[in-house]
Scaffold this motif. Structure first.
Motif, PDB file in Angstrom:
ATOM      1  N   UNK A  41       0.843  -1.199   0.000  1.00 47.97           N
ATOM      2  CA  UNK A  41       0.000   0.000   0.000  1.00 47.97           C
ATOM      3  C   UNK A  41       0.876   1.246   0.000  1.00 47.97           C
ATOM      4  N   UNK A  42       0.697   2.044  -1.012  1.00 49.30           N
ATOM      5  CA  UNK A  42       1.440   3.303  -1.094  1.00 49.30           C
ATOM      6  C   UNK A  42       0.664   4.378  -0.351  1.00 49.30           C
ATOM      7  N   UNK A  43       1.326   5.461  -0.072  1.00 54.58           N
ATOM      8  CA  UNK A  43       0.646   6.573   0.602  1.00 54.58           C
ATOM      9  C   UNK A  43      -0.482   7.122  -0.271  1.00 54.58           C
ATOM     10  N   UNK A  44      -0.334   7.032  -1.596  1.00 57.21           N
ATOM     11  CA  UNK A  44      -1.399   7.489  -2.504  1.00 57.21           C
ATOM     12  C   UNK A  44      -2.641   6.601  -2.364  1.00 57.21           C
ATOM     13  N   UNK A  45      -2.420   5.282  -2.296  1.00 57.10           N
ATOM     14  CA  UNK A  45      -3.551   4.354  -2.130  1.00 57.10           C
ATOM     15  C   UNK A  45      -4.224   4.556  -0.771  1.00 57.10           C
ATOM     16  N   UNK A  46      -3.414   4.742   0.256  1.00 61.35           N
ATOM     17  CA  UNK A  46      -3.965   4.960   1.594  1.00 61.35           C
ATOM     18  C   UNK A  46      -4.786   6.244   1.623  1.00 61.35           C
ATOM     19  N   UNK A  47      -4.326   7.264   0.927  1.00 58.58           N
ATOM     20  CA  UNK A  47      -5.043   8.543   0.892  1.00 58.58           C
ATOM     21  C   UNK A  47      -6.407   8.424   0.218  1.00 58.58           C
ATOM     22  N   UNK A  48      -6.608   7.410  -0.604  1.00 59.25           N
ATOM     23  CA  UNK A  48      -7.887   7.202  -1.278  1.00 59.25           C
ATOM     24  C   UNK A  48      -8.918   6.513  -0.378  1.00 59.25           C
ATOM     25  N   UNK A  49      -8.465   5.958   0.743  1.00 60.23           N
ATOM     26  CA  UNK A  49      -9.372   5.302   1.683  1.00 60.23           C
ATOM     27  C   UNK A  49     -10.172   6.347   2.449  1.00 60.23           C
ATOM     28  N   UNK A  50     -11.340   5.966   2.967  1.00 56.62           N
ATOM     29  CA  UNK A  50     -12.043   6.887   3.872  1.00 56.62           C
ATOM     30  C   UNK A  50     -11.144   7.232   5.066  1.00 56.62           C
ATOM     31  N   UNK A  51     -11.347   8.391   5.643  1.00 48.91           N
ATOM     32  CA  UNK A  51     -10.488   8.889   6.724  1.00 48.91           C
ATOM     33  C   UNK A  51     -10.394   7.888   7.882  1.00 48.91           C
ATOM     34  N   UNK A  52     -11.508   7.281   8.263  1.00 49.81           N
ATOM     35  CA  UNK A  52     -11.495   6.324   9.375  1.00 49.81           C
ATOM     36  C   UNK A  52     -10.624   5.107   9.048  1.00 49.81           C
ATOM     37  N   UNK A  57      -5.567   1.935   9.364  1.00 52.75           N
ATOM     38  CA  UNK A  57      -4.392   1.390   8.675  1.00 52.75           C
ATOM     39  C   UNK A  57      -3.104   1.901   9.318  1.00 52.75           C
ATOM     40  N   UNK A  58      -3.054   3.182   9.617  1.00 51.47           N
ATOM     41  CA  UNK A  58      -1.851   3.788  10.200  1.00 51.47           C
ATOM     42  C   UNK A  58      -1.576   3.290  11.612  1.00 51.47           C
ATOM     43  N   UNK A 111      -7.759  -2.382  18.257  1.00 55.30           N
ATOM     44  CA  UNK A 111      -8.121  -1.337  17.281  1.00 55.30           C
ATOM     45  C   UNK A 111      -9.625  -1.057  17.345  1.00 55.30           C
ATOM     46  N   UNK A 112     -10.034  -0.032  16.649  1.00 56.65           N
ATOM     47  CA  UNK A 112     -11.462   0.293  16.607  1.00 56.65           C
ATOM     48  C   UNK A 112     -12.077  -0.163  15.280  1.00 56.65           C
ATOM     49  N   UNK A 113     -11.663  -1.337  14.807  1.00 52.53           N
ATOM     50  CA  UNK A 113     -12.139  -1.831  13.512  1.00 52.53           C
ATOM     51  C   UNK A 113     -13.649  -2.053  13.506  1.00 52.53           C
ATOM     52  N   UNK A 114     -14.211  -2.429  14.651  1.00 53.68           N
ATOM     53  CA  UNK A 114     -15.667  -2.623  14.714  1.00 53.68           C
ATOM     54  C   UNK A 114     -16.387  -1.296  14.469  1.00 53.68           C
TER      55      UNK A 114
END
Length: 149
Positions: A41-52, A57-58, A111-114
């Motif tokens: 996962x590149x930072x560009x791909x991560x940036x395309x994810x919803x903020x939550x 991921x981080x 984590x707060x994945x739920x």
């Protein structure tokens, strides 16, 4: 005098064994692909994810990522060993199960994945645990029935 040690009884391998072993390999190779995708996962791909999801991921610690890797790679190796009818498949599947449990411990309790994925996000983790445990039991049955060398 007769020898008190008798050769263990070998039970014939069922016809469905090879199909189940191939399915196990496909399942675990999908896990390897998911791990590679996770690691690439590149930072560009991560940036395309919803903020939550970006925050989720981080926040994944190295030990949880390591457990993910252990789970998928030992599962894939266990599946290859299963196809080759080698006893080591059991130990590899046990390591895979431990990796899954550690990874899911992080997902469910740390984590707060739920909160991010909701109730629907619990289906895949539960499936992972169940299938990995099924593979452990399958390999144990093969060992106890002397299907493997």
């Amino acid at each position: 005098m007769t020898d008190s040690k008798q050769a263990p009884e070998i039970i014939a391998i069922p016809r469905w064994f090879k199909i189940a072993a191939i399915l196990a390999l496909v399942w675990n190779l999908l896990g390897v692909a998911a791990f590679i995708d996770h690691m690439m996962m590149t930072s560009e791909k991560i940036a395309q994810l919803p903020v939550a999801e970006q925050a989720l991921y981080a926040a994944v610690p190295l030990w949880a990522t390591f457990a993910f890797g252990v789970a998928v790679f030992t599962g894939a190796l266990g599946s290859v060993a299963l196809l080759m009818k080698k006893r080591i498949c059991y130990k590899l599947f046990v390591f895979s199960f431990i990796g899954v449990v550690v990874q899911m411990f992080h997902s469910f309790f740390i984590s707060n994945s739920y909160e991010v994925y909701g109730p629907g996000g619990t289906i895949m983790p539960i499936m992972l645990i169940a299938i990995t445990l099924l593979l452990v039991r399958f390999a144990a049955k093969g060992n106890s029935n002397n299907w493997f060398s």
